[in-house]
Design a protein around this motif. Structure first.
Motif, PDB file in Angstrom:
ATOM      1  N   LYS A  51       0.816  -1.221   0.000  1.00 60.32           N
ATOM      2  CA  LYS A  51       0.000   0.000   0.000  1.00 60.32           C
ATOM      3  C   LYS A  51       0.844   1.262   0.000  1.00 60.32           C
ATOM      4  N   ASP A  52       1.914   1.296   0.798  1.00 60.44           N
ATOM      5  CA  ASP A  52       2.749   2.493   0.865  1.00 60.44           C
ATOM      6  C   ASP A  52       3.374   2.805  -0.492  1.00 60.44           C
ATOM      7  N   TRP A  53       3.753   1.756  -1.210  1.00 58.79           N
ATOM      8  CA  TRP A  53       4.351   1.969  -2.535  1.00 58.79           C
ATOM      9  C   TRP A  53       3.309   2.489  -3.513  1.00 58.79           C
ATOM     10  N   TRP A  54       2.107   1.910  -3.487  1.00 55.30           N
ATOM     11  CA  TRP A  54       1.086   2.366  -4.442  1.00 55.30           C
ATOM     12  C   TRP A  54       0.686   3.802  -4.160  1.00 55.30           C
ATOM     13  N   ASP A  55       0.703   4.203  -2.885  1.00 57.44           N
ATOM     14  CA  ASP A  55       0.415   5.603  -2.557  1.00 57.44           C
ATOM     15  C   ASP A  55       1.448   6.522  -3.199  1.00 57.44           C
ATOM     16  N   LYS A  56       2.695   6.066  -3.229  1.00 58.14           N
ATOM     17  CA  LYS A  56       3.750   6.871  -3.869  1.00 58.14           C
ATOM     18  C   LYS A  56       3.558   6.926  -5.377  1.00 58.14           C
ATOM     19  N   TYR A  57       3.173   5.794  -5.965  1.00 60.61           N
ATOM     20  CA  TYR A  57       2.936   5.771  -7.412  1.00 60.61           C
ATOM     21  C   TYR A  57       1.779   6.698  -7.783  1.00 60.61           C
ATOM     22  N   LYS A  58       0.751   6.718  -6.972  1.00 61.89           N
ATOM     23  CA  LYS A  58      -0.420   7.539  -7.279  1.00 61.89           C
ATOM     24  C   LYS A  58      -0.122   9.038  -7.169  1.00 61.89           C
ATOM     25  N   GLU A  64      18.894  -8.458  -5.629  1.00 60.81           N
ATOM     26  CA  GLU A  64      19.053  -7.014  -5.813  1.00 60.81           C
ATOM     27  C   GLU A  64      18.215  -6.243  -4.796  1.00 60.81           C
ATOM     28  N   GLY A  65      17.393  -6.972  -4.043  1.00 61.65           N
ATOM     29  CA  GLY A  65      16.524  -6.357  -3.040  1.00 61.65           C
ATOM     30  C   GLY A  65      15.082  -6.694  -3.321  1.00 61.65           C
ATOM     31  N   ARG A  66      14.368  -7.173  -2.319  1.00 64.59           N
ATOM     32  CA  ARG A  66      12.995  -7.613  -2.529  1.00 64.59           C
ATOM     33  C   ARG A  66      12.109  -6.487  -3.073  1.00 64.59           C
ATOM     34  N   GLU A  67      12.458  -5.253  -2.715  1.00 62.99           N
ATOM     35  CA  GLU A  67      11.671  -4.116  -3.166  1.00 62.99           C
ATOM     36  C   GLU A  67      12.375  -3.332  -4.271  1.00 62.99           C
ATOM     37  N   SER A  68      13.437  -3.895  -4.823  1.00 63.87           N
ATOM     38  CA  SER A  68      14.236  -3.139  -5.799  1.00 63.87           C
ATOM     39  C   SER A  68      13.456  -2.848  -7.076  1.00 63.87           C
ATOM     40  N   CYS A  91      11.672   1.294 -10.330  1.00 67.44           N
ATOM     41  CA  CYS A  91      10.740   1.750 -11.374  1.00 67.44           C
ATOM     42  C   CYS A  91      10.104   3.081 -10.979  1.00 67.44           C
ATOM     43  N   LEU A  92       9.810   3.249  -9.696  1.00 67.70           N
ATOM     44  CA  LEU A  92       9.259   4.520  -9.233  1.00 67.70           C
ATOM     45  C   LEU A  92      10.249   5.657  -9.467  1.00 67.70           C
ATOM     46  N   GLU A  93      11.512   5.423  -9.153  1.00 66.22           N
ATOM     47  CA  GLU A  93      12.524   6.463  -9.364  1.00 66.22           C
ATOM     48  C   GLU A  93      12.678   6.803 -10.841  1.00 66.22           C
ATOM     49  N   ILE A  94      12.602   5.795 -11.693  1.00 65.52           N
ATOM     50  CA  ILE A  94      12.687   6.040 -13.132  1.00 65.52           C
ATOM     51  C   ILE A  94      11.533   6.924 -13.590  1.00 65.52           C
ATOM     52  N   LEU A  95      10.339   6.649 -13.110  1.00 64.60           N
ATOM     53  CA  LEU A  95       9.177   7.436 -13.507  1.00 64.60           C
ATOM     54  C   LEU A  95       9.238   8.854 -12.954  1.00 64.60           C
ATOM     55  N   ILE A 110       6.939  10.333 -19.280  1.00 60.90           N
ATOM     56  CA  ILE A 110       6.291   9.042 -19.507  1.00 60.90           C
ATOM     57  C   ILE A 110       4.873   9.136 -18.965  1.00 60.90           C
ATOM     58  N   ASP A 111       3.882   9.121 -19.870  1.00 64.67           N
ATOM     59  CA  ASP A 111       2.513   9.403 -19.456  1.00 64.67           C
ATOM     60  C   ASP A 111       1.550   8.231 -19.620  1.00 64.67           C
ATOM     61  N   ASP A 112       2.046   7.066 -20.056  1.00 63.59           N
ATOM     62  CA  ASP A 112       1.177   5.901 -20.160  1.00 63.59           C
ATOM     63  C   ASP A 112       2.044   4.646 -20.160  1.00 63.59           C
ATOM     64  N   LEU A 113       1.413   3.492 -19.931  1.00 64.76           N
ATOM     65  CA  LEU A 113       2.143   2.228 -19.837  1.00 64.76           C
ATOM     66  C   LEU A 113       3.353   2.396 -18.920  1.00 64.76           C
ATOM     67  N   LEU A 114       3.105   2.987 -17.765  1.00 61.38           N
ATOM     68  CA  LEU A 114       4.194   3.384 -16.877  1.00 61.38           C
ATOM     69  C   LEU A 114       5.089   2.222 -16.482  1.00 61.38           C
ATOM     70  N   ASP A 115       4.485   1.107 -16.081  1.00 67.20           N
ATOM     71  CA  ASP A 115       5.290  -0.014 -15.604  1.00 67.20           C
ATOM     72  C   ASP A 115       6.106  -0.625 -16.737  1.00 67.20           C
ATOM     73  N   GLU A 116       5.522  -0.731 -17.930  1.00 66.20           N
ATOM     74  CA  GLU A 116       6.231  -1.312 -19.069  1.00 66.20           C
ATOM     75  C   GLU A 116       7.430  -0.460 -19.466  1.00 66.20           C
ATOM     76  N   ARG A 117       7.232   0.843 -19.527  1.00 62.38           N
ATOM     77  CA  ARG A 117       8.324   1.733 -19.898  1.00 62.38           C
ATOM     78  C   ARG A 117       9.421   1.755 -18.840  1.00 62.38           C
ATOM     79  N   ALA A 118       9.000   1.755 -17.575  1.00 61.62           N
ATOM     80  CA  ALA A 118       9.985   1.761 -16.495  1.00 61.62           C
ATOM     81  C   ALA A 118      10.803   0.474 -16.484  1.00 61.62           C
ATOM     82  N   LEU A 119      10.139  -0.672 -16.696  1.00 60.80           N
ATOM     83  CA  LEU A 119      10.847  -1.948 -16.749  1.00 60.80           C
ATOM     84  C   LEU A 119      11.837  -1.983 -17.909  1.00 60.80           C
TER      85      LEU A 119
END
Length: 236
Positions: A51-58, A161-165, A170-174, A180-189
């Motif tokens: 939840k804490d991570w998704w709050d940051k993504y949002k 590399e870290g369970r949360e890496s 990906c959050l830092e990349i975004l 990057i305004d769409d397909l956020l996870d795909e582009r970040a990966l």
């Protein structure tokens, strides 16, 4: 899931990352489907597990334009959600018809890479040619861009590399590539694992749109990806 079960002879365990949008009725239908084929399914409350991570993504400015939504991003938490005795994961988009035995994918040697997927170049599409991810040089070619429709994840390598890496990087990349305004996870990966992903053959993520108009192009033994504006039509 149905197409995968129909074409796979091995024991399969489906790991479903979900949230409150999955109703009890639909959950029961998924369980019944797995029972029918004597396969297993496990549910993970991805929304609360990270939840804490998704709050940051949002909080990302571009989150509102992310069409697939939070459910698509849940895959980024796989190394966190799954127990350590699960060493590998095959991720398949829900709009893919699996006309292969997934054991083929399971047995792929991805040669020490943490992730494997099919590139836009190998898919035969240039759908992202006008994307600023290319224009700014974050990724220089379609060969480097990895479509996330079908992925193999080496969970052991990712956890080292870290369970949360994956979810954190990906959050830092975004945050860095704010255009990057769409397909956020795909582009970040694609940026995160640039030059560190194994290139799967096209047959494991084949865009239906490239073959529409001529049914002779449709062959057995292919994973058909119904992505695009007219997703569920062979002849459109």
């Amino acid at each position: 899931m149905l197409s995968m079960f129909e074409n796979t002879r091995e024991q399969v365990t489906v790991h479903l990352f979900t949230d409150s949008t999955l109703t009890l009725e639909n959950r029961n239908k998924l369980v019944q489907l797995c029972d029918q084929y004597k396969q297993k399914i496990k549910f993970y409350d991805a929304a609360n597990l990270a939840k804490d991570w998704w709050d940051k993504y949002k909080q990302l400015k571009t989150w509102k334009t992310f069409r697939p939504g939070i459910g698509s991003a849940y895959r980024l938490g796989a190394p966190m959600f799954l127990p350590d005795d699960i060493h590998k994961l095959i991720f398949i988009d829900s709009d893919i018809v699996v006309d292969v035995d997934v054991k083929e994918l399971w047995d792929f040697d991805i040669k020490g890479n943490p992730i494997a997927g099919v590139s836009l170049s190998d898919m035969g599409t240039d759908s992202a040619k006008n994307d600023r991810i290319f224009m700014t040089g974050a990724i220089s070619s379609f060969k480097e861009y990895m479509n996330s429709g079908t992925l193999i994840l080496d969970l052991d390598l990712l956890r080292r590399e870290g369970r949360e890496s994956m979810i954190s990087n990906c959050l830092e990349i975004l945050r860095e590539h704010i255009y990057i305004d769409d397909l956020l996870d795909e582009r970040a990966l694609s940026i995160l694992y640039l030059n560190r992903y194994f290139h799967l053959p096209r047959k494991y993520n084949c865009m239906v749109g490239l073959y529409r108009g001529n049914t002779k192009n449709f062959k057995r033994g292919i994973m058909w990806h119904f992505a695009g504006s007219t997703m569920l039509s062979l002849n459109a």
